[in-house]
Scaffold this motif. Sequence first.
Motif, PDB file in Angstrom:
ATOM      1  N   PHE A  54       0.819  -1.210   0.000  1.00 36.17           N
ATOM      2  CA  PHE A  54       0.000   0.000   0.000  1.00 36.17           C
ATOM      3  C   PHE A  54       0.856   1.265   0.000  1.00 36.17           C
ATOM      4  O   PHE A  54       0.507   2.262  -0.626  1.00 36.17           O
ATOM      5  CB  PHE A  54      -0.971   0.013   1.177  1.00 36.17           C
ATOM      6  CG  PHE A  54      -2.180  -0.839   0.946  1.00 36.17           C
ATOM      7  CD1 PHE A  54      -2.968  -0.670  -0.175  1.00 36.17           C
ATOM      8  CD2 PHE A  54      -2.520  -1.829   1.843  1.00 36.17           C
ATOM      9  CE1 PHE A  54      -4.084  -1.456  -0.401  1.00 36.17           C
ATOM     10  CE2 PHE A  54      -3.629  -2.621   1.631  1.00 36.17           C
ATOM     11  CZ  PHE A  54      -4.417  -2.434   0.507  1.00 36.17           C
ATOM     12  N   GLY A  55       1.978   1.241   0.697  1.00 33.89           N
ATOM     13  CA  GLY A  55       2.869   2.400   0.673  1.00 33.89           C
ATOM     14  C   GLY A  55       3.399   2.665  -0.727  1.00 33.89           C
ATOM     15  O   GLY A  55       3.405   3.805  -1.199  1.00 33.89           O
ATOM     16  N   THR A  56       3.827   1.622  -1.405  1.00 33.65           N
ATOM     17  CA  THR A  56       4.323   1.753  -2.775  1.00 33.65           C
ATOM     18  C   THR A  56       3.211   2.184  -3.709  1.00 33.65           C
ATOM     19  O   THR A  56       3.392   3.059  -4.559  1.00 33.65           O
ATOM     20  CB  THR A  56       4.927   0.415  -3.258  1.00 33.65           C
ATOM     21  OG1 THR A  56       5.933  -0.001  -2.344  1.00 33.65           O
ATOM     22  CG2 THR A  56       5.523   0.555  -4.647  1.00 33.65           C
ATOM     23  N   PHE A  57       2.027   1.571  -3.550  1.00 32.92           N
ATOM     24  CA  PHE A  57       0.894   1.910  -4.410  1.00 32.92           C
ATOM     25  C   PHE A  57       0.500   3.378  -4.256  1.00 32.92           C
ATOM     26  O   PHE A  57       0.307   4.083  -5.243  1.00 32.92           O
ATOM     27  CB  PHE A  57      -0.304   1.015  -4.088  1.00 32.92           C
ATOM     28  CG  PHE A  57      -1.510   1.327  -4.914  1.00 32.92           C
ATOM     29  CD1 PHE A  57      -1.588   0.895  -6.221  1.00 32.92           C
ATOM     30  CD2 PHE A  57      -2.561   2.063  -4.389  1.00 32.92           C
ATOM     31  CE1 PHE A  57      -2.697   1.182  -7.002  1.00 32.92           C
ATOM     32  CE2 PHE A  57      -3.668   2.357  -5.146  1.00 32.92           C
ATOM     33  CZ  PHE A  57      -3.740   1.918  -6.460  1.00 32.92           C
ATOM     34  N   LYS A  58       0.396   3.851  -3.029  1.00 33.74           N
ATOM     35  CA  LYS A  58      -0.001   5.245  -2.807  1.00 33.74           C
ATOM     36  C   LYS A  58       1.026   6.218  -3.376  1.00 33.74           C
ATOM     37  O   LYS A  58       0.669   7.241  -3.950  1.00 33.74           O
ATOM     38  CB  LYS A  58      -0.216   5.506  -1.312  1.00 33.74           C
ATOM     39  CG  LYS A  58      -1.486   4.870  -0.783  1.00 33.74           C
ATOM     40  CD  LYS A  58      -1.834   5.339   0.606  1.00 33.74           C
ATOM     41  CE  LYS A  58      -0.941   4.730   1.637  1.00 33.74           C
ATOM     42  NZ  LYS A  58      -1.357   5.034   3.022  1.00 33.74           N
ATOM     43  N   GLU A  59       2.305   5.884  -3.236  1.00 37.96           N
ATOM     44  CA  GLU A  59       3.361   6.739  -3.785  1.00 37.96           C
ATOM     45  C   GLU A  59       3.221   6.866  -5.303  1.00 37.96           C
ATOM     46  O   GLU A  59       3.274   7.963  -5.862  1.00 37.96           O
ATOM     47  CB  GLU A  59       4.726   6.166  -3.420  1.00 37.96           C
ATOM     48  CG  GLU A  59       5.896   6.901  -4.012  1.00 37.96           C
ATOM     49  CD  GLU A  59       7.202   6.170  -3.754  1.00 37.96           C
ATOM     50  OE1 GLU A  59       8.080   6.212  -4.636  1.00 37.96           O
ATOM     51  OE2 GLU A  59       7.346   5.549  -2.682  1.00 37.96           O
ATOM     52  N   LYS A  60       3.036   5.740  -5.982  1.00 37.24           N
ATOM     53  CA  LYS A  60       2.901   5.754  -7.442  1.00 37.24           C
ATOM     54  C   LYS A  60       1.559   6.351  -7.880  1.00 37.24           C
ATOM     55  O   LYS A  60       1.488   7.059  -8.880  1.00 37.24           O
ATOM     56  CB  LYS A  60       3.034   4.334  -8.013  1.00 37.24           C
ATOM     57  CG  LYS A  60       4.387   3.717  -7.778  1.00 37.24           C
ATOM     58  CD  LYS A  60       5.473   4.496  -8.478  1.00 37.24           C
ATOM     59  CE  LYS A  60       6.826   3.875  -8.271  1.00 37.24           C
ATOM     60  NZ  LYS A  60       7.905   4.670  -8.837  1.00 37.24           N
TER      61      LYS A  60
ATOM     62  N   TYR B 228       5.026  -3.691 -10.143  1.00 39.26           N
ATOM     63  CA  TYR B 228       5.205  -4.114  -8.752  1.00 39.26           C
ATOM     64  C   TYR B 228       5.698  -5.548  -8.660  1.00 39.26           C
ATOM     65  O   TYR B 228       6.555  -5.872  -7.847  1.00 39.26           O
ATOM     66  CB  TYR B 228       3.886  -3.962  -7.980  1.00 39.26           C
ATOM     67  CG  TYR B 228       4.050  -4.168  -6.485  1.00 39.26           C
ATOM     68  CD1 TYR B 228       4.464  -3.119  -5.680  1.00 39.26           C
ATOM     69  CD2 TYR B 228       3.808  -5.402  -5.896  1.00 39.26           C
ATOM     70  CE1 TYR B 228       4.628  -3.290  -4.319  1.00 39.26           C
ATOM     71  CE2 TYR B 228       3.965  -5.584  -4.534  1.00 39.26           C
ATOM     72  CZ  TYR B 228       4.375  -4.517  -3.751  1.00 39.26           C
ATOM     73  OH  TYR B 228       4.542  -4.696  -2.404  1.00 39.26           O
ATOM     74  N   ASN B 229       5.156  -6.417  -9.503  1.00 36.70           N
ATOM     75  CA  ASN B 229       5.498  -7.839  -9.408  1.00 36.70           C
ATOM     76  C   ASN B 229       6.715  -8.261 -10.217  1.00 36.70           C
ATOM     77  O   ASN B 229       7.349  -9.261  -9.888  1.00 36.70           O
ATOM     78  CB  ASN B 229       4.302  -8.691  -9.829  1.00 36.70           C
ATOM     79  CG  ASN B 229       3.213  -8.667  -8.795  1.00 36.70           C
ATOM     80  OD1 ASN B 229       3.473  -8.670  -7.609  1.00 36.70           O
ATOM     81  ND2 ASN B 229       1.982  -8.625  -9.257  1.00 36.70           N
ATOM     82  N   HIS B 230       7.066  -7.515 -11.266  1.00 35.27           N
ATOM     83  CA  HIS B 230       8.105  -8.016 -12.157  1.00 35.27           C
ATOM     84  C   HIS B 230       9.275  -7.058 -12.394  1.00 35.27           C
ATOM     85  O   HIS B 230      10.344  -7.505 -12.772  1.00 35.27           O
ATOM     86  CB  HIS B 230       7.491  -8.380 -13.513  1.00 35.27           C
ATOM     87  CG  HIS B 230       6.393  -9.385 -13.398  1.00 35.27           C
ATOM     88  ND1 HIS B 230       6.611 -10.701 -13.065  1.00 35.27           N
ATOM     89  CD2 HIS B 230       5.050  -9.252 -13.536  1.00 35.27           C
ATOM     90  CE1 HIS B 230       5.464 -11.343 -13.017  1.00 35.27           C
ATOM     91  NE2 HIS B 230       4.488 -10.491 -13.298  1.00 35.27           N
ATOM     92  N   VAL B 231       9.085  -5.760 -12.210  1.00 32.16           N
ATOM     93  CA  VAL B 231      10.125  -4.801 -12.578  1.00 32.16           C
ATOM     94  C   VAL B 231      10.871  -4.262 -11.357  1.00 32.16           C
ATOM     95  O   VAL B 231      12.088  -4.201 -11.355  1.00 32.16           O
ATOM     96  CB  VAL B 231       9.521  -3.628 -13.400  1.00 32.16           C
ATOM     97  CG1 VAL B 231      10.581  -2.604 -13.725  1.00 32.16           C
ATOM     98  CG2 VAL B 231       8.855  -4.165 -14.655  1.00 32.16           C
ATOM     99  N   ARG B 232      10.137  -3.846 -10.323  1.00 33.19           N
ATOM    100  CA  ARG B 232      10.774  -3.187  -9.174  1.00 33.19           C
ATOM    101  C   ARG B 232      11.748  -4.129  -8.483  1.00 33.19           C
ATOM    102  O   ARG B 232      11.633  -5.357  -8.559  1.00 33.19           O
ATOM    103  CB  ARG B 232       9.738  -2.690  -8.177  1.00 33.19           C
ATOM    104  CG  ARG B 232       9.119  -3.791  -7.361  1.00 33.19           C
ATOM    105  CD  ARG B 232       8.149  -3.245  -6.339  1.00 33.19           C
ATOM    106  NE  ARG B 232       7.488  -4.365  -5.683  1.00 33.19           N
ATOM    107  CZ  ARG B 232       7.866  -4.867  -4.520  1.00 33.19           C
ATOM    108  NH1 ARG B 232       8.877  -4.341  -3.857  1.00 33.19           N
ATOM    109  NH2 ARG B 232       7.236  -5.909  -4.016  1.00 33.19           N
TER     110      ARG B 232
END
Length: 64
Positions: A25-31, A56-60
Amino acid sequence: MLLGSQHQKSDVGCSWQNGRIEQFFGTFKEKFKQVVWSKLCPNSLQKELDTFHIWYNHVRVHLN
């Protein structure tokens, strides 16, 4: 359980006890805050969510 995973519970109303979902959720809200929504057509929300899902699942970079 399958593949040795176990169900893990957190206290009711204490979502911060689950580090994985909090990180998500922290990553999602930032993006999410970086998207200029006024410039997108109404149907593009799903496209943006799909793009985030792939990133989120394959690149980061993952911690593990």
